[in-house]
Design an enzyme around this catalytic site. Structure first.
Site, short mmCIF file in Angstrom:
data_model
loop_
_atom_site.label_atom_id
_atom_site.label_comp_id
_atom_site.label_asym_id
_atom_site.label_seq_id
_atom_site.Cartn_x
_atom_site.Cartn_y
_atom_site.Cartn_z
N GLY A 46 0.83 -1.20 0.00
CA GLY A 46 0.00 0.00 0.00
C GLY A 46 0.86 1.25 0.00
O GLY A 46 2.02 1.21 0.42
N HIS A 137 -4.12 1.49 7.79
CA HIS A 137 -2.75 2.01 7.79
C HIS A 137 -2.60 3.15 6.78
O HIS A 137 -2.08 4.22 7.10
CB HIS A 137 -1.77 0.87 7.48
CG HIS A 137 -0.34 1.29 7.35
ND1 HIS A 137 0.64 0.88 8.23
CD2 HIS A 137 0.29 2.11 6.46
CE1 HIS A 137 1.80 1.43 7.86
NE2 HIS A 137 1.61 2.18 6.79
#
Ligand code: NI
Length: 174
Positions: A46, A137
């Protein structure tokens, strides 16, 4: 497409709050494809726009973790509601947190996610497990929050000491 430079902690830019995307322009589309390329090259699962120095509410991720079976996802202006119970995300790391530092972080096991795609279409999804943790996150980055902001004072100060030493070494070697 191009791999962009990843901003590293303790750069203060990582602590800033990102702005919503108003219009999806060619520049935004290019940014998203660069972010995906940067994420895959790192490699990581990510990446949030502030990590490449752009304070806009954009996240890219790929929960598959497999090189031969990619599932890239782009989130514009994501909104997360925590809907699960508290779980421990084990040994979380971040491409912007140097020295390959990892630590356990408390997360929600499930979330409700609302976001816009690159065509401007709004989606709402309920997600859980690993994907929910990635999205928490990455969307934290848009609020200027890193996982090391969630690990407790003692661990954090030990880590900050290591980073200071590493920066000093880097400066001496330069
Ligand atoms: Ni990160």
């Amino acid at each position: 497409m191009a791999v962009r430079k990843i901003v590293l902690y303790p750069d203060p830019l990582l602590a800033r709050v990102s702005e919503p995307v108003e219009v999806i322009t060619d520049e935004i589309r290019e940014l998203c494809s660069d972010m995906l390329e940067t994420m895959y090259a790192a490699p990581g699962v990510g990446l949030a726009a502030p990590q490449v120095g752009v304070l806009k509410q954009i996240v890219v991720y790929d929960p598959s973790g497999k090189e031969d079976e990619r599932h890239p996802v782009v989130l514009i202006n994501p909104e997360v509601t925590l809907t699960g119970e508290t779980v421990v995300s084990e040994q979380e790391g971040c491409l912007s947190v140097p020295l390959n530092y990892r630590a356990d972080v408390k997360r929600s096991s499930a979330i409700h996610l609302r976001y816009m795609d690159l065509d401007g279409v709004v989606h709402e999804r309920d997600i859980d497990d690993f994907e929910a943790i990635i999205v928490q996150h990455e969307t934290d980055h848009l609020k200027g929050v890193l996982f090391i902001d969630k690990i407790g004072h003692l661990r954090r100060s030990l880590y900050d000491t290591k980073v200071k030493k590493w920066l000093k070494r880097k400066k001496e070697d330069a």
